[in-house]
Write a protein that holds these residues in place. Structure first.
Motif, PDB file in Angstrom:
ATOM      1  N   THR A  19       0.834  -1.204   0.000  1.00  0.00           N
ATOM      2  CA  THR A  19       0.000   0.000   0.000  1.00  0.00           C
ATOM      3  C   THR A  19       0.866   1.251   0.000  1.00  0.00           C
ATOM      4  O   THR A  19       0.608   2.196  -0.750  1.00  0.00           O
ATOM      5  N   ILE A  20       1.890   1.250   0.817  1.00  0.00           N
ATOM      6  CA  ILE A  20       2.786   2.412   0.882  1.00  0.00           C
ATOM      7  C   ILE A  20       3.517   2.593  -0.446  1.00  0.00           C
ATOM      8  O   ILE A  20       3.641   3.725  -0.945  1.00  0.00           O
ATOM      9  N   VAL A  21       3.980   1.497  -1.048  1.00  0.00           N
ATOM     10  CA  VAL A  21       4.667   1.595  -2.339  1.00  0.00           C
ATOM     11  C   VAL A  21       3.714   2.158  -3.399  1.00  0.00           C
ATOM     12  O   VAL A  21       4.072   3.063  -4.159  1.00  0.00           O
ATOM     13  N   ASN A  22       2.481   1.650  -3.456  1.00  0.00           N
ATOM     14  CA  ASN A  22       1.494   2.165  -4.408  1.00  0.00           C
ATOM     15  C   ASN A  22       1.227   3.646  -4.159  1.00  0.00           C
ATOM     16  O   ASN A  22       1.142   4.439  -5.100  1.00  0.00           O
ATOM     17  N   ALA A  23       1.095   4.032  -2.895  1.00  0.00           N
ATOM     18  CA  ALA A  23       0.811   5.432  -2.559  1.00  0.00           C
ATOM     19  C   ALA A  23       1.973   6.341  -2.940  1.00  0.00           C
ATOM     20  O   ALA A  23       1.763   7.424  -3.498  1.00  0.00           O
ATOM     21  N   VAL A  24       3.196   5.911  -2.661  1.00  0.00           N
ATOM     22  CA  VAL A  24       4.371   6.738  -2.975  1.00  0.00           C
ATOM     23  C   VAL A  24       4.506   6.924  -4.487  1.00  0.00           C
ATOM     24  O   VAL A  24       4.722   8.046  -4.964  1.00  0.00           O
ATOM     25  N   VAL A  25       4.354   5.850  -5.238  1.00  0.00           N
ATOM     26  CA  VAL A  25       4.462   5.960  -6.695  1.00  0.00           C
ATOM     27  C   VAL A  25       3.374   6.898  -7.225  1.00  0.00           C
ATOM     28  O   VAL A  25       3.649   7.787  -8.034  1.00  0.00           O
ATOM     29  N   ALA A  26       2.147   6.730  -6.773  1.00  0.00           N
ATOM     30  CA  ALA A  26       1.053   7.595  -7.227  1.00  0.00           C
ATOM     31  C   ALA A  26       1.271   9.041  -6.783  1.00  0.00           C
ATOM     32  O   ALA A  26       1.005   9.978  -7.547  1.00  0.00           O
ATOM     33  N   ALA A  27       1.770   9.241  -5.564  1.00  0.00           N
ATOM     34  CA  ALA A  27       2.000  10.596  -5.055  1.00  0.00           C
ATOM     35  C   ALA A  27       3.089  11.311  -5.844  1.00  0.00           C
ATOM     36  O   ALA A  27       3.045  12.538  -5.993  1.00  0.00           O
ATOM     37  N   VAL A  28       4.046  10.571  -6.359  1.00  0.00           N
ATOM     38  CA  VAL A  28       5.118  11.177  -7.159  1.00  0.00           C
ATOM     39  C   VAL A  28       4.609  11.503  -8.573  1.00  0.00           C
ATOM     40  O   VAL A  28       4.881  12.571  -9.119  1.00  0.00           O
ATOM     41  N   VAL A  29       3.845  10.603  -9.161  1.00  0.00           N
ATOM     42  CA  VAL A  29       3.398  10.764 -10.542  1.00  0.00           C
ATOM     43  C   VAL A  29       2.211  11.716 -10.667  1.00  0.00           C
ATOM     44  O   VAL A  29       2.143  12.518 -11.606  1.00  0.00           O
ATOM     45  N   LEU A  30       1.278  11.648  -9.733  1.00  0.00           N
ATOM     46  CA  LEU A  30       0.013  12.381  -9.848  1.00  0.00           C
ATOM     47  C   LEU A  30       0.166  13.889 -10.058  1.00  0.00           C
ATOM     48  O   LEU A  30      -0.420  14.429 -11.001  1.00  0.00           O
ATOM     49  N   PRO A  31       0.924  14.611  -9.252  1.00  0.00           N
ATOM     50  CA  PRO A  31       1.002  16.067  -9.457  1.00  0.00           C
ATOM     51  C   PRO A  31       1.567  16.461 -10.817  1.00  0.00           C
ATOM     52  O   PRO A  31       1.046  17.367 -11.473  1.00  0.00           O
ATOM     53  N   SER A  32       2.591  15.777 -11.256  1.00  0.00           N
ATOM     54  CA  SER A  32       3.195  16.087 -12.558  1.00  0.00           C
ATOM     55  C   SER A  32       2.234  15.796 -13.697  1.00  0.00           C
ATOM     56  O   SER A  32       2.068  16.603 -14.611  1.00  0.00           O
ATOM     57  N   LEU A  33       1.610  14.641 -13.635  1.00  0.00           N
ATOM     58  CA  LEU A  33       0.677  14.254 -14.688  1.00  0.00           C
ATOM     59  C   LEU A  33      -0.524  15.190 -14.723  1.00  0.00           C
ATOM     60  O   LEU A  33      -0.956  15.620 -15.794  1.00  0.00           O
ATOM     61  N   GLN A  34      -1.039  15.528 -13.554  1.00  0.00           N
ATOM     62  CA  GLN A  34      -2.191  16.425 -13.494  1.00  0.00           C
ATOM     63  C   GLN A  34      -1.814  17.806 -14.042  1.00  0.00           C
ATOM     64  O   GLN A  34      -2.581  18.416 -14.773  1.00  0.00           O
ATOM     65  N   HIS A  35      -0.624  18.277 -13.721  1.00  0.00           N
ATOM     66  CA  HIS A  35      -0.165  19.575 -14.210  1.00  0.00           C
ATOM     67  C   HIS A  35      -0.063  19.577 -15.746  1.00  0.00           C
ATOM     68  O   HIS A  35      -0.495  20.516 -16.409  1.00  0.00           O
ATOM     69  N   VAL A  36       0.495  18.521 -16.302  1.00  0.00           N
ATOM     70  CA  VAL A  36       0.637  18.425 -17.758  1.00  0.00           C
ATOM     71  C   VAL A  36      -0.734  18.386 -18.430  1.00  0.00           C
ATOM     72  O   VAL A  36      -0.986  19.105 -19.399  1.00  0.00           O
ATOM     73  N   VAL A  37      -1.614  17.553 -17.928  1.00  0.00           N
ATOM     74  CA  VAL A  37      -2.935  17.411 -18.540  1.00  0.00           C
ATOM     75  C   VAL A  37      -3.736  18.700 -18.390  1.00  0.00           C
ATOM     76  O   VAL A  37      -4.370  19.153 -19.347  1.00  0.00           O
TER      77      VAL A  37
END
Length: 161
Positions: free
Chosen positions: A135-153
């Protein structure tokens, strides 16, 4: 607009399937990075759609692992549906720290609680460290990717809401 949401949801489910192929070694075989795309989908889809992505993503990962928990995976899929919906609602409300804490506690601890009674206390105690780590690994990966991806989109074409 509904077709765009369905298409985007299907895309995120496909990413969950790919994430499900990236296994996290454990004693309960179906732990993987299948939740990352469902968490990221919270930024681009309505909460119910994100919940469906999480549910289908889990079922695909479980199927790939040979349904180690048998029909109990249906219960886990329903739990994922609810957890991702709440996560998405917290995301939409701008509760950034709360959504991650909720996800880690709900998915890493609370979701496993029924198995204390359905399988055994020993299974619960043995699975908690692995599930919490996944769960922590999934959360960390999503937390790293989400802001950048959301900003680009958001900057290019706007998010589907």
């Amino acid at each position: 607009m509904q077709l765009k949401r369905l298409t985007l949801a299907a895309f995120f489910v496909a990413l969950c399937v790919i994430g499900g192929l990236i296994k996290i070694p454990s004693g309960i075989g179906s732990l993987a990075l299948d939740t990352v795309p469902a968490l990221i989908s919270a930024a681009f889809l309505p909460p119910v759609f994100s919940g469906i992505v999480g549910m289908l993503g889990h079922m695909a990962s479980a199927m790939n692992s040979g349904f180690m928990l048998g029909p109990l995976h249906v219960l886990v899929a329903l739990e994922m549906f609810v957890i991702v919906i709440v996560f998405a609602r917290l995301h939409k409300a701008g509760r950034n720290l709360t959504k991650w804490i909720f996800f880690i506690v709900a998915n890493g601890l609370i979701a496993l609680l029924p198995f204390y009674f359905l399988i055994s206390p020993a299974f619960f105690l043995g699975a908690v460290p692995f599930l919490l780590l996944a769960t922590i690994v999934n959360a960390v990966v999503a937390a790293v990717v989400l802001p950048s991806l959301q900003h680009v989109v958001d900057g290019r074409m706007g998010a589907l809401r």
